[in-house]
Design an enzyme around this catalytic site. Structure first.
Site, PDB file in Angstrom:
ATOM      1  N   SER A   1      23.513 -74.965 -57.655  1.00 20.65           N
ATOM      2  CA  SER A   1      23.443 -75.954 -58.609  1.00 20.65           C
ATOM      3  C   SER A   1      24.766 -76.910 -58.405  1.00 20.65           C
ATOM      4  O   SER A   1      26.136 -76.415 -57.967  1.00 20.65           O
ATOM      5  CB  SER A   1      23.486 -75.232 -60.158  1.00 20.65           C
ATOM      6  OG  SER A   1      23.649 -76.357 -60.941  1.00 20.65           O
TER       7      SER A   1
ATOM      8  N   TYR B   1      27.182 -68.705 -65.071  1.00 20.47           N
ATOM      9  CA  TYR B   1      25.926 -69.546 -64.138  1.00 20.47           C
ATOM     10  C   TYR B   1      26.537 -70.290 -63.091  1.00 20.47           C
ATOM     11  O   TYR B   1      26.077 -69.688 -61.987  1.00 20.47           O
ATOM     12  CB  TYR B   1      25.388 -70.561 -65.044  1.00 20.47           C
ATOM     13  CG  TYR B   1      24.271 -71.303 -64.442  1.00 20.47           C
ATOM     14  CD1 TYR B   1      22.970 -70.757 -64.174  1.00 20.47           C
ATOM     15  CD2 TYR B   1      24.505 -72.675 -63.951  1.00 20.47           C
ATOM     16  CE1 TYR B   1      22.027 -71.715 -63.674  1.00 20.47           C
ATOM     17  CE2 TYR B   1      23.478 -73.339 -63.408  1.00 20.47           C
ATOM     18  CZ  TYR B   1      22.324 -72.955 -63.260  1.00 20.47           C
ATOM     19  OH  TYR B   1      21.271 -73.730 -62.513  1.00 20.47           O
TER      20      TYR B   1
END
Ligand code: NAP
Length: 245
Positions: free
Chosen positions: A141, A154
């Site tokens: 990401s 995350y």
């Protein structure tokens, strides 16, 4: 038949969001696709039916990617159905945000289990079973670059995905298999749209192209890496994000 004809691609987390767009795009490009999902059997079956109706080939495969035995069974099922596996797209993932001070153990353990161990489980099976000419594409990401408050766990799982990507690309020397990662920016799926509207608006404005990514934007990036034109890209992280970082 296209250059991808007869090739088989497993796409994890393909029942909805980015994974569903990837499955649909790879099928349109001539791949036979294995649509993995965890719980969303209905949407996964509907996607397979849509692909078949459009003239493609697809099966569904339930497997929680955090379970190594389930991932191995999914590879077995793909091999049994089609006789070969050429591409793995490690797309399945979850996002749970919290400042570290307020984060519970469950938030940490679940994201590590699905985003990091889940990708590891897929990489290990792919490293053992992919044919020459194979492609492995995992999901990072762009938050690994942005490093905003709340994203610690995350982002840490995604940084781990990037590290494993670089290492595996070297470990597969001589096998003619590429290993890359795609790192989307904000993309219009359930995962991102769970954010407060103020966050969605701010991140959209921050992107020089001034819109959210669509699942199809990311699917096009994956199709490039999986297809004939992507063969010289190896050991890279491709940030597909409209220029946000
Ligand atoms: P999404 O819309 O929430 O879809 C997630 C998909 O993953 C679903 O198909 C879900 O299947 C599957 N999944 C979740 N847990 C699973 C498990 N344990 N085993 C197997 N499948 C599982 O998410 P998305 O936005 O498409 O995200 C796809 C990937 O892109 C993720 O790795 C995410 O981190 C990454 N990403 C997304 C964005 C963004 O802005 N959307 C940005 C950067 C990176 P079920 O429906 O069956 O649970």
């Amino acid at each position: 038949m296209s250059e991808n004809g007869n090739k088989v691609a497993i796409v994890t987390g393909a029942s909805r969001g980015i994974g569903a767009a990837i499955a649909e795009r790879l099928a349109a490009d001539g791949f036979t696709v294995v649509i993995n999902y965890a719980g969303s059997v209905g949407p996964a079956e509907a996607l397979a039916a849509r692909i078949e109706k459009a003239g493609g080939r697809a099966i569904t495969a339930q497997a929680d990617v955090s379970d190594p035995a389930a991932v191995a069974r999914m590879f077995d099922a793909a091999k049994a159905a089609f006789g070969r596996i050429d591409v793995l797209v490690n797309n399945a993932g979850i996002m749970q945000l919290s400042p570290i001070a307020e984060a519970g153990d469950e938030l940490f353990d679940r994201q590590v289990a699905i985003n990091l161990k889940g990708v590891f489980n897929g990489l290990r099976e792919a490293a053992r079973r992919l044919r020459s000419g194979g492609r492995i594409i995992s999901f990072s990401s762009s938050v690994v670059g942005l490093l905003q408050p709340g994203y610690a766990v995350y982002a840490a799982t995604k940084a781990g995905v990037e590290a494993m990507t670089h290492v595996l690309s070297k470990e597969l020397r001589g096998r003619n298999i590429t290993v890359n990662a795609v790192a989307p920016g904000p993309t219009a799926t359930e995962l991102f749209l769970q954010n407060p509207q103020e966050v969605i608006d701010r991140l959209t404005k921050l992107t020089p192209l001034e819109r959210l990514g669509q699942p199809q934007d990311i699917a096009a990036t994956v199709a490039f890496l999986a297809g004939p034109d992507g063969g010289w890209i190896n050991g890279q992280v491709l940030r597909a994000n409209g220029g946000i970082i």
